[in-house]
Motif scaffolding. Sequence first.
Motif, PDB file in Angstrom:
ATOM      1  N   LYS A   1     -10.276   5.900 -97.532  1.00  0.00           N
ATOM      2  CA  LYS A   1     -10.576   5.387 -98.861  1.00  0.00           C
ATOM      3  C   LYS A   1     -11.283   6.489 -99.631  1.00  0.00           C
ATOM      4  O   LYS A   1     -12.249   7.067 -99.162  1.00  0.00           O
TER       5      LYS A   1
ATOM      6  N   LYS B   1     -11.525   4.278-105.391  1.00  0.00           N
ATOM      7  CA  LYS B   1     -10.795   3.008-105.350  1.00  0.00           C
ATOM      8  C   LYS B   1      -9.410   3.139-104.722  1.00  0.00           C
ATOM      9  O   LYS B   1      -8.684   2.156-104.596  1.00  0.00           O
TER      10      LYS B   1
ATOM     11  N   TYR C   1      -9.533  -3.454 -97.302  1.00  0.00           N
ATOM     12  CA  TYR C   1      -9.972  -3.593 -98.694  1.00  0.00           C
ATOM     13  C   TYR C   1      -8.923  -4.359 -99.474  1.00  0.00           C
ATOM     14  O   TYR C   1      -7.727  -4.109 -99.324  1.00  0.00           O
TER      15      TYR C   1
ATOM     16  N   ALA D   1      -6.528  -5.437-102.509  1.00  0.00           N
ATOM     17  CA  ALA D   1      -5.838  -4.704-103.568  1.00  0.00           C
ATOM     18  C   ALA D   1      -6.251  -5.210-104.940  1.00  0.00           C
ATOM     19  O   ALA D   1      -6.585  -6.372-105.117  1.00  0.00           O
ATOM     20  N   ASN D   2      -6.182  -4.317-105.906  1.00  0.00           N
ATOM     21  CA  ASN D   2      -6.428  -4.658-107.302  1.00  0.00           C
ATOM     22  C   ASN D   2      -5.455  -5.755-107.725  1.00  0.00           C
ATOM     23  O   ASN D   2      -4.288  -5.742-107.337  1.00  0.00           O
TER      24      ASN D   2
ATOM     25  N   ALA E   1      -5.637  -9.387-105.539  1.00  0.00           N
ATOM     26  CA  ALA E   1      -6.637  -9.098-104.506  1.00  0.00           C
ATOM     27  C   ALA E   1      -6.134  -9.442-103.113  1.00  0.00           C
ATOM     28  O   ALA E   1      -6.843 -10.026-102.297  1.00  0.00           O
TER      29      ALA E   1
ATOM     30  N   THR F   1      -4.729  -8.811 -99.199  1.00  0.00           N
ATOM     31  CA  THR F   1      -4.963  -7.931 -98.048  1.00  0.00           C
ATOM     32  C   THR F   1      -3.812  -8.034 -97.061  1.00  0.00           C
ATOM     33  O   THR F   1      -3.995  -7.857 -95.861  1.00  0.00           O
TER      34      THR F   1
ATOM     35  N   THR G   1      -8.125  -0.529-105.092  1.00  0.00           N
ATOM     36  CA  THR G   1      -8.970  -1.716-105.026  1.00  0.00           C
ATOM     37  C   THR G   1      -9.417  -2.097-106.430  1.00  0.00           C
ATOM     38  O   THR G   1      -9.240  -1.338-107.382  1.00  0.00           O
TER      39      THR G   1
END
Length: 99
Positions: A1, A4, A30, A32-33, A64, A66, A98
Motif C-alpha cells: 500500500k 491510497k 483495505y 476499495a474506493n 467499499a 473487499t 482506497t
Amino acid sequence: KVGKMVTITFSTSQNYSGYAGAATITGLPYAANSNADFYGTAHHDGSLSTALNDGIVARIRGAANTTIDFLGQETNVQVAWSGTNATKVLNVTITYFTA
C-alpha cells in the motif's frame, strides 16, 4: 500500500473437487474506493469455468468492497469456479484505490 493505492498480487494452487459457484476471493486488507470498479489481470489453468475461449478479468467492485470477482473478458459475466478434481493454479494482480 502506497498512500491510497493498493496492489494485490498472489498465486494459489487448489483442488476444488466438485465445487461449483461464483468465483470470488474475499477479505482484501483495505476496502476499495466506492467511486469506481477496479480491474486487473487473472491467469488460470482451469481453476475458473469458462465456456468460451475467453480471457478472464479480475474485478473489485466499488462501494467499499473487499472482494475480487472474475469476469469473462468478452462477456463481462461473472464466472464460476471449475468443478473438476484436478489441481489448478490461479494468479491475480490488481491495483485499486482506497477511500
